[in-house]
Design an enzyme around this catalytic site. Sequence first.
Site, PDB file in Angstrom:
ATOM      1  N   ASN A 208       0.848  -1.179   0.000  1.00  0.00           N
ATOM      2  CA  ASN A 208       0.000   0.000   0.000  1.00  0.00           C
ATOM      3  C   ASN A 208       0.897   1.248   0.000  1.00  0.00           C
ATOM      4  O   ASN A 208       2.115   1.149  -0.045  1.00  0.00           O
ATOM      5  CB  ASN A 208      -0.953  -0.043   1.197  1.00  0.00           C
ATOM      6  CG  ASN A 208      -2.276   0.609   0.894  1.00  0.00           C
ATOM      7  OD1 ASN A 208      -2.328   1.661   0.268  1.00  0.00           O
ATOM      8  ND2 ASN A 208      -3.357  -0.001   1.339  1.00  0.00           N
TER       9      ASN A 208
ATOM     10  N   HIS B 274      23.510   0.066  12.106  1.00  0.00           N
ATOM     11  CA  HIS B 274      24.736   0.844  12.288  1.00  0.00           C
ATOM     12  C   HIS B 274      25.450   0.378  13.548  1.00  0.00           C
ATOM     13  O   HIS B 274      24.815  -0.072  14.503  1.00  0.00           O
ATOM     14  CB  HIS B 274      24.404   2.334  12.410  1.00  0.00           C
ATOM     15  CG  HIS B 274      23.672   2.868  11.232  1.00  0.00           C
ATOM     16  ND1 HIS B 274      24.309   3.271  10.081  1.00  0.00           N
ATOM     17  CD2 HIS B 274      22.350   3.028  10.998  1.00  0.00           C
ATOM     18  CE1 HIS B 274      23.411   3.669   9.195  1.00  0.00           C
ATOM     19  NE2 HIS B 274      22.212   3.528   9.736  1.00  0.00           N
TER      20      HIS B 274
ATOM     21  N   GLY C  55      -0.549  -1.193   9.120  1.00  0.00           N
ATOM     22  CA  GLY C  55      -0.033   0.136   8.815  1.00  0.00           C
ATOM     23  C   GLY C  55       0.919   0.688   9.853  1.00  0.00           C
ATOM     24  O   GLY C  55       0.775   0.461  11.044  1.00  0.00           O
TER      25      GLY C  55
ATOM     26  N   THR D 215      10.927  -6.306  16.826  1.00  0.00           N
ATOM     27  CA  THR D 215      12.333  -6.360  17.212  1.00  0.00           C
ATOM     28  C   THR D 215      12.833  -7.788  17.401  1.00  0.00           C
ATOM     29  O   THR D 215      14.027  -7.996  17.610  1.00  0.00           O
ATOM     30  CB  THR D 215      12.567  -5.581  18.524  1.00  0.00           C
ATOM     31  OG1 THR D 215      11.778  -6.185  19.558  1.00  0.00           O
ATOM     32  CG2 THR D 215      12.201  -4.113  18.364  1.00  0.00           C
ATOM     33  N   LYS D 216      11.920  -8.769  17.372  1.00  0.00           N
ATOM     34  CA  LYS D 216      12.277 -10.183  17.536  1.00  0.00           C
ATOM     35  C   LYS D 216      11.527 -10.993  16.497  1.00  0.00           C
ATOM     36  O   LYS D 216      10.455 -10.599  16.029  1.00  0.00           O
ATOM     37  CB  LYS D 216      11.913 -10.677  18.932  1.00  0.00           C
ATOM     38  CG  LYS D 216      12.722 -10.020  20.026  1.00  0.00           C
ATOM     39  CD  LYS D 216      12.374 -10.590  21.375  1.00  0.00           C
ATOM     40  CE  LYS D 216      13.230  -9.876  22.424  1.00  0.00           C
ATOM     41  NZ  LYS D 216      12.920 -10.302  23.770  1.00  0.00           N
TER      42      LYS D 216
END
Length: 184
Positions: free
Chosen positions: A84, A114, A140, A163-164
């Site tokens: 989308n 980083h 979304g 994050t996992k």
Amino acid sequence: MASEREKMLAGELYAPNDPDLAEARMIARERCRAINTNDPRDEKRLRDLLTELFGSGGDSVWLEPPFRCDFGTNIYLGEKVYFNFDCVILDVCEVRIGNNVFVAPGVHIYAATHPLDAELRRTQESGKPVTIGDDVWIGGRTTICPGITIGDRSVIGAGSVVTKDVPAGVVVAGNPAKIIRELE
């Protein structure tokens, strides 16, 4: 000795200002600009542009512009992927997306990362591949962090920060995203 591109794709530290990488990013920007400004009625030209941009899957993806990515050629799509509006993929490593995946507006998928060391961060970056299974729905404004794998049939709630790794057949939501239920 490995090139900066080879180091990047291997997930090693690399110099992002390398001229070869800078040129490849410029080509991706030009392709994204062409896609984002294409006449939506000119489906053949759009299909050609999408096939040029992506490493694979451009022939069956449906994409609502605008769309942005670093390289495009490191994005491998299964059949019938839908993006989308306003999606971003930072594909310094491979981003693999399975079949029948729905990506809602404003989703960001990051393979780029980083170093934590500030001095090293001035000149180097790295990446971790992202893999999204078949029949996944990503809500979304979700952010998917580097190195994540999302299992088949899972649903990511809107606004989540993943994050996992996400196992197959679950609904996750939140920041950080957590399993809120299993699917049948």
